[in-house]
Design a protein around this motif. Structure first.
Motif, PDB file in Angstrom:
ATOM      1  N   THR A  30       0.830  -1.200   0.000  1.00  0.00           N
ATOM      2  CA  THR A  30       0.000   0.000   0.000  1.00  0.00           C
ATOM      3  C   THR A  30       0.865   1.250   0.000  1.00  0.00           C
ATOM      4  N   GLN A  46      -9.058  -0.316  -1.268  1.00  0.00           N
ATOM      5  CA  GLN A  46      -9.524  -1.563  -0.661  1.00  0.00           C
ATOM      6  C   GLN A  46     -10.899  -1.371  -0.019  1.00  0.00           C
ATOM      7  N   ASP A 103      -5.634  -1.204  -5.037  1.00  0.00           N
ATOM      8  CA  ASP A 103      -5.096  -1.733  -3.785  1.00  0.00           C
ATOM      9  C   ASP A 103      -5.999  -2.835  -3.242  1.00  0.00           C
ATOM     10  N   GLU A 104      -5.633  -4.060  -3.449  1.00  0.00           N
ATOM     11  CA  GLU A 104      -6.413  -5.220  -3.005  1.00  0.00           C
ATOM     12  C   GLU A 104      -7.912  -5.008  -3.212  1.00  0.00           C
TER      13      GLU A 104
HETATM   14 MG    MG Z   1      -2.240  -2.671   2.121  1.00  0.00          MG
END
Ligand code: MG
Ligand code: ATP
Lengths: 260, 347
Positions: B44, B83, B159-160
């Motif tokens: 991140t 995320q 991000d994910e």
């Molecule tokens: Mg992360």
């Protein structure tokens, strides 16, 4: 199920304690007797009309509303940027600032009133109106810090970042993304700081005086000379004003979302 | 659509411990590159630096060979999927997606058209009037993707984005992401800690550990030719043999034993490794190459296969077998390591 019942009982008792005095006041405001009495012997609207014959109360109500409004508005104007800077500005010693901003809550209102009286009116010769605004501001400011701070805390900080990445400058993002998402906290902060300053007797007593009349002082003055249902009537009017403000703000800013 | 170069990024949050050290990578035009690594390795952080949300202590981010270090976030012309999705709760799906276009002062008509088009691609047309609180996780994820791609970003950062979805939806969504990314030809950096996910959709994978890239390569490279202990372990290798010395060109001494290999002997490996399912396990001596005697220590069911722990002269080996009836604890067994499947690790 069981805990439900307990909750119901507690709720009922709480409501009784809160509501009964209010009902009591409402009923006594319609009494025909010349002092506040319960139960009432006859029904009349006269005490409400009687308020109109009290120029002190009317002007007191007006200035109280005005001063509380100005002070609360200033509280938001200064408080919202302050909270934002504290939570999002990458400022160090945030806890220290928070302590400072919340400190009026820990001081007895008498102390605030007296020190402002000594500092602003006696030493600096500031007009009472300005001194009162400062005093009311101090009373309301902690609510702004706390409630708006809570609102900001609940907001996903990535939301603002998403706005920046979408091409929105920081300032624009504040108005387009942050403000709309904390507006119910702002509304709550305004209501609490308004009511808290509007109701403050100690600060008002110290900072108002002959020629500058505020509602709490005019009610107290009136009560010392006549203990009649006019007091109840003005109290009912105040309740109505408060309810009205709450309803308006709820309508425009969605306070109910905050309470959910 | 652009080429992104990351050069020698370094960052420390507390000025004591390096979170990122000397990170470099290149993402070609229209490529999808994944950053794969365990929790807390700095994925991140890296993405936030690329986005401009975080300033690195050292290093540069280049887009089409221009250093964008001084370009503020809102002028970078990037898209990002968080995320947590980070949708604007006070705006409808339509307005969420239109946000970036409004910021770019497009005409009403253009905004209408572009949003409509992207909502179609992301399968959200019917939900345009809803608010984010009225959407499922998968739908919110798609809105977040739509918001990021509608502005035709030079670079898309994710991000994910799938970690909040259930397993089935995750597979579906990753296919969608891949096909949209390829259709629009968007240079994309995708962060994940899920190996399968990143192998399935990436052109290249950068495996990250403790703020460093351990290895960058195609998914096949990473899977079949891991170069470090960490990467090998990450892609399922379990048996690691520390090389004591090279005996002959293709023979290495391990724990006083000799292992024959087939790889290019100019490698100078630090370790040799082989997957548990690539070791052959049998009862009787076959006189094969790389055959060692051992004893079954224990076994456990993995779902689909059994994993045996075998004590041998090489050390404790992990060996996968499809059935468990053949061997019992304390049985004497032989393992053989196919020399073609033993691979070298450089560190
Ligand atoms: Mg992360
Ligand atoms: N704001 C911060 N202040 C201090 N340390 C931080 C901060 N953000 C992250 N870290 C630390 O930096 C390291 C890398 O964090 P990062 O969030 O980049 O990891 P990640 O690879 O994204 O992990 P995950 O897969 O769990 O999201 C971690 O050790 C984390 O504790």
């Amino acid at each position: 199920m069981h805990s439900h019942k307990v909750l119901n009982v507690i709720g009922t008792v709480a409501i009784l304690f809160l509501v009964f005095p209010l009902i009591f006041i409402i009923i006594t405001s319609f009494g025909t007797g010349s002092t506040i009495e319960f139960p009432i012997k006859g029904f009349t609207f006269n005490w409400y009309l009687h308020i109109l014959d009290q120029p002190d109360m009317i002007s007191g109500l007006e200035t109280s509303l005005l001063v509380s409004f100005i002070a609360s508005a200033f509280g938001l104007l200064i408080g919202i940027p302050a909270v934002y800077a504290m939570f999002r500005g990458g400022i160090h010693h945030t806890a220290w600032f928070q302590m400072l901003f919340l400190s009026p809550t820990f001081l007895p209102e008498v102390v605030i009133g007296f020190s402002l009286y000594q500092g602003l009116i006696i030493t600096l010769h500031w007009p009472m109106m300005i001194s009162l605004i400062v005093g009311y501001f101090l009373l309301g400011f902690p609510f702004v810090i706390r409630l708006v701070g809570a609102g900001l805390n609940m907001m996903d900080p990535h939301m603002e970042e998403a706005a920046w990445i979408s091409g929105c400058s920081r300032l624009k993002g504040f108005f387009k993304i942050v403000l709309p998402n904390i507006k119910s906290s702002i509304a709550a902060a305004f209501i609490f700081s308004f009511i808290n300053s509007f109701n403050s007797i100690p600060v008002t007593l110290f900072l108002s005086g002959p020629g500058f009349n505020m509602l709490p002082t005019s009610i107290l003055n009136y009560m010392q000379e006549n203990y009649d249902p006019t007091i109840s009537a003005i109290s009912v009017i105040l309740m109505l004003i408060t309810t009205l403000i709450m309803m308006l703000i709820n309508h425009f800013m969605g306070l109910n979302r905050l309470l959910k | 659509m652009a080429e992104v170069t990351i050069k020698n990024l370094e960052l420390s949050y507390d000025k004591k411990h390096d979170v990122l050290s000397d990170l470099s990578m290149k993402v070609k035009n229209g490529e999808l590159v994944s950053i794969l690594g365990p929790s807390g390795c700095g994925k991140t952080t890296t993405l936030r630096i690329i986005a401009g949300l975080l300033k690195p202590d050292h290093g540069n981010i280049l887009v089409d060979n221009h250093d964008i270090g001084r370009t503020p976030v809102y002028k970078r012309d990037f898209g990002m999927v968080f995320q947590s999705y980070a949708l604007f709760p006070h705006l409808t799906v339509f307005s969420n997606v239109a946000f970036g276009l409004k910021m770019r002062h497009l005409s009403r008509h253009e905004i209408q058209n572009k949003v409509k088009q992207v909502l179609e691609i992301t399968n959200l047309t019917n939900l345009a009037k809803r608010f984010p609180s009225e959407l499922s996780g998968g739908q919110q994820q798609r809105v977040s993707l739509a918001r990021a791609i509608v502005v035709n970003p030079r670079v898309l950062l994710m991000d994910e984005p799938l970690s909040n979805l259930d397993a089935k939806l995750r597979v579906e969504m990753r296919e969608d992401i891949r096909s949209i990314q390829q259709k629009l030809h968007i240079t994309t950096i995708f962060v994940t800690h899920d190996q399968q996910e990143c192998f399935a959709i990436s052109d290249h994978v950068a495996v990250m550990n403790h703020g460093k890239f351990e290895q960058i390569g195609t998914p096949q490279d990473i899977y079949y030719h891991p170069q470090t202990l960490f990467v090998a372990h990450f892609v399922g290798y379990e048996n690691f043999f520390k090389v004591e010395k090279q005996i002959e060109n293709n023979e290495y001494q391990v724990n006083h034993q000799v292992i024959h290999t087939d790889f290019d002997h100019s490698y100078e490996p630090k370790y040799l490794t082989i997957r548990p399912n690539e070791i052959d396990l049998h009862q009787h001596k076959n006189n094969q190459m790389n055959e060692f005697n051992g004893k079954v220590v224990n076994f456990s069911f993995l779902g689909g296969s059994y994993r045996y722990m075998i004590q041998t002269d090489l050390g404790l080996l992990q060996v996968d077998q499809n059935d468990k009836d053949k061997f019992d604890v304390n049985d004497s067994v032989y393992v053989s390591l196919n020399s073609q499947l033993v691979i070298p690790l450089l560190k």
